[in-house]
Scaffold this motif. Sequence first.
Motif, PDB file in Angstrom:
ATOM      1  N   ASP A  23       0.627  -6.367   2.480  1.00  0.00           N
ATOM      2  CA  ASP A  23      -0.372  -6.713   1.106  1.00  0.00           C
ATOM      3  C   ASP A  23       0.845  -6.099  -0.105  1.00  0.00           C
ATOM      4  N   VAL A  24       1.342  -5.030   0.482  1.00  0.00           N
ATOM      5  CA  VAL A  24       1.836  -4.714  -0.942  1.00  0.00           C
ATOM      6  C   VAL A  24       2.991  -4.235  -0.617  1.00  0.00           C
ATOM      7  N   LEU A  25       4.589  -4.327  -1.615  1.00  0.00           N
ATOM      8  CA  LEU A  25       5.458  -3.812  -1.557  1.00  0.00           C
ATOM      9  C   LEU A  25       5.729  -2.980  -2.901  1.00  0.00           C
ATOM     10  N   VAL A  26       5.884  -1.780  -2.622  1.00  0.00           N
ATOM     11  CA  VAL A  26       6.468  -0.836  -3.819  1.00  0.00           C
ATOM     12  C   VAL A  26       7.480  -0.335  -4.380  1.00  0.00           C
ATOM     13  N   LEU A  27       8.350  -0.732  -5.358  1.00  0.00           N
ATOM     14  CA  LEU A  27       9.936  -0.963  -4.820  1.00  0.00           C
ATOM     15  C   LEU A  27       9.826   0.369  -6.007  1.00  0.00           C
ATOM     16  N   ALA A  28      10.762   1.517  -5.331  1.00  0.00           N
ATOM     17  CA  ALA A  28      11.127   2.668  -6.678  1.00  0.00           C
ATOM     18  C   ALA A  28      12.080   2.285  -7.313  1.00  0.00           C
ATOM     19  N   LYS A  29      12.106   2.478  -8.175  1.00  0.00           N
ATOM     20  CA  LYS A  29      13.637   2.899  -9.395  1.00  0.00           C
ATOM     21  C   LYS A  29      14.698   2.851  -8.745  1.00  0.00           C
ATOM     22  N   ASN A  30      16.299   2.744  -8.401  1.00  0.00           N
ATOM     23  CA  ASN A  30      16.908   3.052  -8.412  1.00  0.00           C
ATOM     24  C   ASN A  30      17.359   2.833  -6.667  1.00  0.00           C
ATOM     25  N   ALA A  31      16.106   1.495  -6.103  1.00  0.00           N
ATOM     26  CA  ALA A  31      16.278   1.123  -4.865  1.00  0.00           C
ATOM     27  C   ALA A  31      17.686   0.256  -4.589  1.00  0.00           C
ATOM     28  N   VAL A  32      18.195   0.049  -3.620  1.00  0.00           N
ATOM     29  CA  VAL A  32      19.243  -0.489  -3.268  1.00  0.00           C
ATOM     30  C   VAL A  32      19.266  -2.510  -3.673  1.00  0.00           C
ATOM     31  N   ALA A  64       8.728  -2.016  -8.975  1.00  0.00           N
ATOM     32  CA  ALA A  64       7.909  -3.104  -9.282  1.00  0.00           C
ATOM     33  C   ALA A  64       7.278  -3.019  -8.468  1.00  0.00           C
ATOM     34  N   VAL A  65       6.370  -4.210  -8.201  1.00  0.00           N
ATOM     35  CA  VAL A  65       4.839  -3.911  -7.684  1.00  0.00           C
ATOM     36  C   VAL A  65       4.642  -5.484  -6.800  1.00  0.00           C
ATOM     37  N   PHE A  66       5.033  -5.980  -5.733  1.00  0.00           N
ATOM     38  CA  PHE A  66       4.729  -6.980  -4.950  1.00  0.00           C
ATOM     39  C   PHE A  66       3.643  -6.797  -4.185  1.00  0.00           C
ATOM     40  N   ILE A  67       2.980  -8.344  -5.136  1.00  0.00           N
ATOM     41  CA  ILE A  67       1.585  -7.847  -4.552  1.00  0.00           C
ATOM     42  C   ILE A  67       1.017  -9.352  -3.749  1.00  0.00           C
ATOM     43  N   ASN A  68       1.096  -9.612  -2.922  1.00  0.00           N
ATOM     44  CA  ASN A  68       0.837 -10.471  -1.303  1.00  0.00           C
ATOM     45  C   ASN A  68      -0.514 -11.857  -2.364  1.00  0.00           C
ATOM     46  N   ARG A  69      -0.356 -12.382  -3.062  1.00  0.00           N
ATOM     47  CA  ARG A  69      -1.898 -13.465  -2.937  1.00  0.00           C
ATOM     48  C   ARG A  69      -2.924 -13.656  -3.083  1.00  0.00           C
ATOM     49  N   LYS A  70      -2.982 -14.078  -1.916  1.00  0.00           N
ATOM     50  CA  LYS A  70      -3.612 -13.508  -0.431  1.00  0.00           C
ATOM     51  C   LYS A  70      -4.453 -12.562  -1.557  1.00  0.00           C
ATOM     52  N   LEU A  71      -4.246 -11.098  -1.315  1.00  0.00           N
ATOM     53  CA  LEU A  71      -4.992  -9.909  -1.829  1.00  0.00           C
ATOM     54  C   LEU A  71      -5.475  -9.882  -3.508  1.00  0.00           C
ATOM     55  N   LEU A  72      -4.931 -10.418  -4.274  1.00  0.00           N
ATOM     56  CA  LEU A  72      -5.423 -11.036  -5.206  1.00  0.00           C
ATOM     57  C   LEU A  72      -6.753 -11.982  -5.379  1.00  0.00           C
ATOM     58  N   THR A  73      -6.868 -11.898  -4.360  1.00  0.00           N
ATOM     59  CA  THR A  73      -7.995 -13.254  -4.745  1.00  0.00           C
ATOM     60  C   THR A  73      -8.855 -12.599  -4.220  1.00  0.00           C
ATOM     61  N   LYS A  74      -9.172 -11.844  -4.033  1.00  0.00           N
ATOM     62  CA  LYS A  74      -9.911 -10.869  -3.489  1.00  0.00           C
ATOM     63  C   LYS A  74     -10.026  -9.153  -4.465  1.00  0.00           C
ATOM     64  N   ILE A  75      -9.137  -8.615  -5.620  1.00  0.00           N
ATOM     65  CA  ILE A  75      -9.372  -7.416  -5.610  1.00  0.00           C
ATOM     66  C   ILE A  75      -8.415  -7.786  -6.686  1.00  0.00           C
ATOM     67  N   PRO A  76      -8.753  -8.045  -8.263  1.00  0.00           N
ATOM     68  CA  PRO A  76      -7.855  -7.926  -9.087  1.00  0.00           C
ATOM     69  C   PRO A  76      -7.436  -7.034  -9.710  1.00  0.00           C
ATOM     70  N   VAL A  77      -5.340  -7.581 -10.071  1.00  0.00           N
ATOM     71  CA  VAL A  77      -4.255  -6.967 -10.185  1.00  0.00           C
ATOM     72  C   VAL A  77      -5.266  -5.753 -11.000  1.00  0.00           C
ATOM     73  N   GLU A  78      -5.710  -5.102 -11.674  1.00  0.00           N
ATOM     74  CA  GLU A  78      -5.523  -4.327 -12.339  1.00  0.00           C
ATOM     75  C   GLU A  78      -6.267  -2.865 -11.716  1.00  0.00           C
ATOM     76  N   HIS A  79      -7.313  -4.008 -11.203  1.00  0.00           N
ATOM     77  CA  HIS A  79      -8.162  -2.817  -9.812  1.00  0.00           C
ATOM     78  C   HIS A  79      -7.056  -2.395  -8.585  1.00  0.00           C
ATOM     79  N   LEU A  80      -6.036  -2.818  -8.619  1.00  0.00           N
ATOM     80  CA  LEU A  80      -5.371  -2.846  -7.172  1.00  0.00           C
ATOM     81  C   LEU A  80      -4.239  -1.920  -7.935  1.00  0.00           C
TER      82      LEU A  80
END
Length: 113
Positions: A23-32, A64-80
Amino acid sequence: MNASKTYGIDISFEELKLPLFHDVLVLAKNAVQGKLGLGRSLDLLAPGVFQSIDTEVESERIEAVFINRKLLTKIPVEHLMRVLQRHVFEYVGEGELIQVDMKVRISMHNINE
């Protein structure tokens, strides 16, 4: 003297689950992978499935955060993003790529037509 030899082989396997099924990928700073590299990879593997969200304002450790668009049809991005900031970002170490699976349940009560 003839010594006998025995060999043992242990093997295990499981279905490969690429990041596309999360559903979500969270990319930390300085990731390869880097934000651009990961974004391009996701676009090649699953065009249009993920939306990239910049997080430099919200968290100094997360690029950065990469969010599956299907999830965004259910929850607003701000809330997520508030949920991720409260419960996930503090556990992400420098250089990590974290996959987050969310189970979303929508309940409605006392619906009148």
